[in-house]
Enzyme design. Structure first.
Site, PDB file in Angstrom:
ATOM      1  N   ARG A   8      16.276  27.111  68.259  1.00 24.58           N
ATOM      2  CA  ARG A   8      16.003  27.750  66.965  1.00 24.58           C
ATOM      3  C   ARG A   8      14.522  27.705  66.610  1.00 24.58           C
ATOM      4  O   ARG A   8      14.059  28.509  65.813  1.00 24.58           O
ATOM      5  CB  ARG A   8      16.804  27.073  65.849  1.00 24.58           C
ATOM      6  CG  ARG A   8      18.277  26.896  66.128  1.00 24.58           C
ATOM      7  CD  ARG A   8      18.990  28.172  66.509  1.00 24.58           C
ATOM      8  NE  ARG A   8      20.427  27.962  66.635  1.00 24.58           N
ATOM      9  CZ  ARG A   8      21.255  28.796  67.241  1.00 24.58           C
ATOM     10  NH1 ARG A   8      20.800  29.905  67.797  1.00 24.58           N
ATOM     11  NH2 ARG A   8      22.554  28.530  67.300  1.00 24.58           N
TER      12      ARG A   8
ATOM     13  N   LYS B 299      28.234  17.096  71.567  1.00 33.73           N
ATOM     14  CA  LYS B 299      29.199  18.154  71.257  1.00 33.73           C
ATOM     15  C   LYS B 299      29.763  18.736  72.561  1.00 33.73           C
ATOM     16  O   LYS B 299      29.141  18.591  73.609  1.00 33.73           O
ATOM     17  CB  LYS B 299      28.535  19.249  70.413  1.00 33.73           C
ATOM     18  CG  LYS B 299      27.360  19.990  71.097  1.00 33.73           C
ATOM     19  CD  LYS B 299      26.673  20.932  70.114  1.00 33.73           C
ATOM     20  CE  LYS B 299      25.606  21.749  70.800  1.00 33.73           C
ATOM     21  NZ  LYS B 299      24.846  22.592  69.862  1.00 33.73           N
TER      22      LYS B 299
ATOM     23  N   HIS C  98      33.548  31.245  69.371  1.00 28.99           N
ATOM     24  CA  HIS C  98      32.961  32.032  68.290  1.00 28.99           C
ATOM     25  C   HIS C  98      33.850  33.224  67.950  1.00 28.99           C
ATOM     26  O   HIS C  98      33.893  33.665  66.801  1.00 28.99           O
ATOM     27  CB  HIS C  98      31.574  32.548  68.686  1.00 28.99           C
ATOM     28  CG  HIS C  98      30.536  31.481  68.771  1.00 28.99           C
ATOM     29  ND1 HIS C  98      30.345  30.721  69.897  1.00 28.99           N
ATOM     30  CD2 HIS C  98      29.626  31.054  67.859  1.00 28.99           C
ATOM     31  CE1 HIS C  98      29.359  29.863  69.681  1.00 28.99           C
ATOM     32  NE2 HIS C  98      28.910  30.031  68.460  1.00 28.99           N
TER      33      HIS C  98
ATOM     34  N   ASP D 240      31.969  21.981  64.171  1.00 27.97           N
ATOM     35  CA  ASP D 240      31.217  23.157  64.592  1.00 27.97           C
ATOM     36  C   ASP D 240      31.293  24.150  63.430  1.00 27.97           C
ATOM     37  O   ASP D 240      32.021  23.936  62.450  1.00 27.97           O
ATOM     38  CB  ASP D 240      31.815  23.734  65.876  1.00 27.97           C
ATOM     39  CG  ASP D 240      30.794  24.517  66.702  1.00 27.97           C
ATOM     40  OD1 ASP D 240      29.728  24.885  66.152  1.00 27.97           O
ATOM     41  OD2 ASP D 240      31.050  24.763  67.889  1.00 27.97           O
TER      42      ASP D 240
END
Length: 612
Positions: free
Chosen positions: A151, A242, A255, A328
């Site tokens: 990011r 994770k 997703h 998540d």
């Protein structure tokens, strides 16, 4: 309703918090490991919790996205996005209304323009929270996995991704990555990283994990996970293992769908559990749950995120983990398939999680938790358990004493020459030479000076320059070749292939970047037609190393595991012979068409890798 009262300035509220928590960081640190008995500090933290309103308690459980580069003065387009999705204008208003305990940064939310701006945004968020009555410091998080998921981009230091680090096999390198990346994140005011990925990737078709995993060997993955956790946390950033209980064997992206893991309980123990056990032994500050169905662990049909059997029964009670558990993203389809957005956060808390990450509609989720407490479905004592863990984490990170980033430290820490050099050295140890027939590599400037670099140009990972063909060509030119880039894309047309073949006739050798080559991919035709020119052809698999199985005729093939600048530049140095390839496959490459009587047959095993 959310808290909309006006607050005071940041400093008085911070003094109040500091007075209530004097010596707290030292008291918690004295316990030794990250999750040792923190009773001396707990007394002060429980006093803070006792003074919180119910609305403030609910807010502490949420970690939320917000648009904008500034906490108080974002661009108008970001104000509009915030109003549309959250009902507030700015990060400061988000905190004032919902008293959220965490914020998550995204590049697409325009949070991460440059390091100094990120530090100022972080400080603005902390001031907004500490300026409220009973204000608390904020956990500011992001997904800085490196490789294909980052990011915060250039000029911050970007390292090879997890599978590349797995190919290097060095726990020291993993620890260095965490330490340097953690120092840079903390300098920008980011104090929680959703990394490392502790999934053991055993499915070559995994669409969501893949090269984000360190590999397919659970013991190797466990060692690298623990090392990276240690590195991050040594720099004052909470690491996050994770996706528990393990997302490495699924052909569905959570997703967009609801994956089902068909492992037996014994297989889970032998494959998926090891990296999480290692992370816990290393004192990992937080663990993220997976939105997957795992019938051998819980046959209710619920995703692991909402399973009390998985979160409380296995993670907390069997594995002995008492740190922060974060979901998540609650906007992912895997957790929304069975229940509505108002039920998901309540069920997650009942399962035993502490932080509720990025719900699609914060107002719905926040009010659902509030109503569940008022209606007796959740007890306030249950919220207090999670808030205590969250505040313990904030205290361990020193946020009660030092919540603000030092803008002067940004330039001294982020993207320094020493850090960039460390990333380059690590990358050189990850590039994997899979095929080198006839000693085609390294290429010589004397006999192969004029190079054509063609192939796939997927969208550049966040913060890297790209496109891959351009980065490779530029790096090879810097090394003394004359390299020309020609993008043919991930699905080259007949016309694009014809242009590449025509250009290859004028080159001394061809370097072709491949990206997730399948049996029916036109990338195979591109490589075959380039080989037909008689020119030396070297393939560079810029994402999955499995591409080599679909390219049986190529005489030279390298795997970089990502198409970020640092990995492509390292591959260029290997191609030029400036460094010898040292990487070894951290995953097996299966044969492209397995026999019915031997479906597990491999073309290249774990550990395969050539050198000069």
């Amino acid at each position: 309703m959310p808290d909309t009262s006006t607050g005071n300035t940041a400093r008085p509220a911070r003094r109040t918090v500091l007075a209530a928590t004097a010596g707290l960081t030292a008291a918690l640190a004295a316990g030794g490991t990250a999750h040792a008995d923190a009773a001396p500090g707990d007394k002060r933290l429980r006093a803070l919790i006792s003074r919180m309103t119910l609305e403030e308690k609910v807010g502490q459980l949420f970690v939320m996205r917000v648009y904008g580069h500034s906490a108080t003065a974002p661009d108008q387009s970001d104000i509009d996005a915030n109003l549309d999705e959250i009902g507030v204008r700015t990060a400061a208003e988000l905190i004032a209304r919902y008293r959220v305990g965490g914020i998550i940064y995204f590049a697409w939310a325009h949070n991460t323009r440059d390091p100094r701006q990120i530090a100022e945004l972080s400080n603005g968020i902390q001031r907004a929270s500490l300026g409220r009555p009973r204000g608390l410091p904020v956990l500011i998080a992001t997904d800085q996995e490196h490789g294909i998921v980052c990011r915060v981009g250039r000029p911050a230091t970007l390292f090879p991704g997890a599978m590349a680090v797995g190919a290097g096999g060095s726990r020291s390198d993993a620890r260095t990555l965490g330490r340097i990346s953690g120092a840079e994140l903390r300098a920008m005011g980011i104090n929680q990283d959703y990394s490392p990925d502790a999934d053991v990737n055993v499915d070559p078709a995994n669409p969501v994990i893949g090269v984000r995993s360190f590999g397919a060997d659970p013991d190797a993955v466990a060692g690298l996970v623990a090392a990276e956790v240690t590195g991050y946390q040594s720099s004052g950033v909470a690491a996050t293992a994770k996706h528990f209980p393990g997302h490495g064997d699924t052909a569905v992206d959570s997703h967009y769908g609801f994956p089902v893991i068909t492992h037996s309980r014994d297989r889970w123990e032998g494959l998926d559990a090891a990296p999480f056990r290692a992370a816990i032994r290393a004192g990992v500050d937080s663990i993220m749950t997976a939105h997957i169905q795992f019938p051998a662990l819980d046959d209710s049909g619920d995703p692991a995120t909402l399973s009390r059997t998985v979160v409380t029964g296995i993670l907390r009670e069997e594995l002995g983990y008492d740190g922060v558990v974060v979901t998540d993203s609650l906007g992912m389809e895997g957790v929304r398939t069975k229940y509505g957005d108002d039920r998901v956060p309540v069920l997650a808390l009942q399962a035993g999680v502490d932080q509720l990450l990025n719900p699609p509609t914060l107002d719905v989720a926040w009010n659902a938790v509030l109503a569940a407490v008022r209606g007796g479905e959740l007890t306030e004592a249950r919220l207090d358990e999670s808030i205590l863990r969250i505040l313990r984490l904030k205290a361990r990170l020193g946020l009660f004493d030092h919540p603000y980033a030092d803008p002067a430290r940004v330039g001294r820490t982020v993207g320094t020459p020493a850090h960039l050099a460390a990333a380059d050295r690590i990358a050189e140890r990850t590039t994997t030479l899979l095929v080198n027939e006839g000693g085609i590599l390294p290429l010589s400037r004397r006999t192969h000076r004029k190079l054509l670099v063609v192939g796939a140009d997927p969208a550049s990972p966040s913060g890297t320059t790209g496109p891959p063909t351009g980065v490779l060509a530029a790096a090879l030119t810097e090394l003394g070749f004359t390299a020309t880039a020609l993008s043919t894309g991930t699905a080259p047309s007949a016309a694009a292939i014809a242009r590449a073949v025509a250009a290859a006739r004028d080159a001394d050798a061809v370097v072709v970047g491949t990206y997730n080559v399948s049996a029916a991919s036109p990338q195979k035709s591109l490589v075959e037609q380039l080989l037909a020119t008689g020119k030396p052809v070297v393939a560079v698999a810029v994402r999955n190393p499995y591409d080599v199985a679909q390219l049986p005729s190529v005489p030279g093939c390298l795997a970089t595991y990502s198409w970020t600048d640092v990995e492509l530049r390292a591959a260029a140095r290997v191609i030029a012979g400036r460094v010898a390839p040292r990487g070894r496959l951290p995953v097996p490459v299966p044969v492209p068409v397995p026999r019915a009587d031997d479906p597990g047959r491999v073309l290249y095993p774990i550990g395969h890798g050539l050198s000069y």
